[in-house]
Each structure stands twice: as C-alpha cells, then as structure tokens.
Write an enzyme that holds these catalytic residues in place. Structure first.
Site, short mmCIF file in Angstrom:
data_model
loop_
_atom_site.label_atom_id
_atom_site.label_comp_id
_atom_site.label_asym_id
_atom_site.label_seq_id
_atom_site.Cartn_x
_atom_site.Cartn_y
_atom_site.Cartn_z
CE LYS A 17 -2.13 -0.66 3.95
NZ LYS A 17 -1.54 -1.90 4.46
NE ARG A 92 -3.76 -1.04 10.22
CZ ARG A 92 -2.70 -0.44 9.69
NH1 ARG A 92 -2.76 0.80 9.29
NH2 ARG A 92 -1.58 -1.10 9.53
NE ARG A 127 7.28 -3.07 5.90
CZ ARG A 127 6.00 -2.79 6.08
NH1 ARG A 127 5.25 -2.47 5.05
NH2 ARG A 127 5.47 -2.86 7.27
NE ARG A 160 6.68 -0.58 10.19
CZ ARG A 160 5.48 -0.47 9.64
NH1 ARG A 160 5.36 0.18 8.50
NH2 ARG A 160 4.42 -0.99 10.21
NE ARG A 171 1.99 -4.71 11.60
CZ ARG A 171 2.87 -4.26 10.72
NH1 ARG A 171 4.05 -4.83 10.60
NH2 ARG A 171 2.57 -3.25 9.94
#
Ligand code: AMP
Length: 214
Positions: A17, A92, A127, A160, A171
């Site tokens: 996203k 969300r 990531r 992160r 998550r």
C-alpha cells in the site's frame, strides 16, 4: 488533467500500500497520508500522543479508534487535501470507516491490494524504512539506490520493530478480523476494486493504475 481522487488503499500490512500510495501521490500531485507513519513520527518525537500509543504499535496491535480518528480529522483538514488525497492504513476498522462518513468525507475510490499471507511473511523480512523521511524500500523488490542508506535523504535504513515475524503474524490476524470486513463495507457502496499484488512492483503499479482509470 486527472480526475479528483479521494482514495483509500486497503490491504494487509506489507501488501504494498505504502509504495503504491507514493507512486499515485507523485502522479496525481496529491498527498499520501499514512496513519502508521504519522504515529511513528509522534513516537520518535516523544510527544504525549506518541507515548500513549507506543505500546500498541510495538506489539502490532491497533491504536484505539478515537486516537486515529482524531489524527485523520486533523490531517484531512489541511489545505493540501483540497484537491484529493490517498489514505494508506486508514480506515482499519468499520467504526473508523463510519467516522469518515460522519465527517462528510467523500471517498471516490477504494482499492484493496491482495497478497497471500505466506507471501507477506516473506516480503516483510526484507522491508526497510527510513526513520527520518518515511521512505520505504525492500532489499529484493525495491532496493534503495543508496544501498543501506535512504535514496531520498541519505539516512541509514532501519527495520521496523513490528516487522518481526511473530508480530507480523499477529498483525495479519488483526487485519483479517478487523480490516478485511471493510471490503464488504465499500463493496456495498460500489467503490471497491481489487488488485492482485504481483511479485514485480511495476506489474502491481500497472494493475493499480488500470483500476483507477477503469
Ligand atoms: P502501518 O504503517 O500502516 O502498518 O501502521 C503501523 C501501526 O500503526 C499499526 O500496526 C498500528 O499499531 C498503528 N496504526 C496505523 N494506522 C492505524 C489505524 N488506522 N488504526 C489503528 N492503528 C493504526
């Protein structure tokens, strides 16, 4: 001139996203608004708000609706949203989506980027983010031109805390339970378009562009 876009990007954490939001932002000249990034900046600055939400985010849990709704209300009131905006990571939950309706925000498009959970788990391990400017990279799919530093501002890239595999798994569970129902919410309004995330970034970008044009 491109048409006005008030776009919501849905999708699991790591579906891409943020990357698509940056590309659409550049193409349409409208801001990409990431509640996750705003929250990370608040935490980094040590603000009262940052201190209050830190424990949720580090565990991969959702920050309470009332907090993110206030954040988004303040952000959408800024002048740069007048000609359109992209929401990355908001709403969300169904109450967050209902809050947008109550604020009188008119959403023109909703795109859900679909990626299988197994692929998300693999992707998240690569990531990297820049804590200073918020740019995001992937060691394989979207490497920084500056290697281990940010291609935009030169800062060393970081992983992160919530990209840890155990946190990613939880998550994903939260995404399926709380965020996925939004597909139905926006489908009923006739706004939902599905894009299947591809291995190659440019293929996902082309499908997303086609979804916005079609
Ligand atoms: P993201 O960068 O979008 O993956 O968001 C990182 C973290 O920020 C999430 O795991 C949540 O803890 C928090 N967060 C971001 N957006 C929201 C939201 N709309 N509702 C609740 N929590 C959020």
């Amino acid at each position: 001139m491109e048409r006005k876009l008030n776009l919501i990007l849905l999708g699991a954490p790591g579906a891409g996203k943020g990357t698509q939001a940056e590309l659409i932002s550049a193409r349409y000249g409208i801001p990409a608004i990431s509640t996750g990034q705003i929250i990370r900046e608040e935490i980094a600055s040590g603000s009262e708000l940052g201190e209050a939400v830190k424990s949720y985010t580090s565990k991969g849990e959702l920050v309470p609706d009332s907090v993110v709704i206030d954040i988004i209300k303040a952000r959408l009131a800024k002048d740069d949203c007048e000609n359109g905006f992209i929401l990355d990571g908001f709403p969300r939950t169904v109450p967050q989506a209902a809050a947008l309706d109550e604020m009188g925000v008119c959403i023109t498009d909703v795109i859900s980027i679909e990626v299988a959970d197994e692929d998300i788990m693999t992707r998240m391990s690569g990531r990297r983010v820049c804590k200073k400017c918020g740019a995001t990279y992937h060691v394989k799919y979207k490497p920084s031109p500056a290697g281990e530093n940010c291609g935009v501002c030169g800062e060393p890239l970081t992983i992160r805390a919530d990209d840890d595999p155990a946190v990613v798994k939880s998550r994903l569970e939260i995404y399926h339970a709380q965020t996925e129902p939004l597909k139905e919410f926006y489908d009923q309004k006739g706004l939902l378009k599905i894009v299947y995330g591809q291995e190659k970034l440019e293929d996902t970008t082309a499908l997303t562009a086609a979804a916005l044009e079609g």
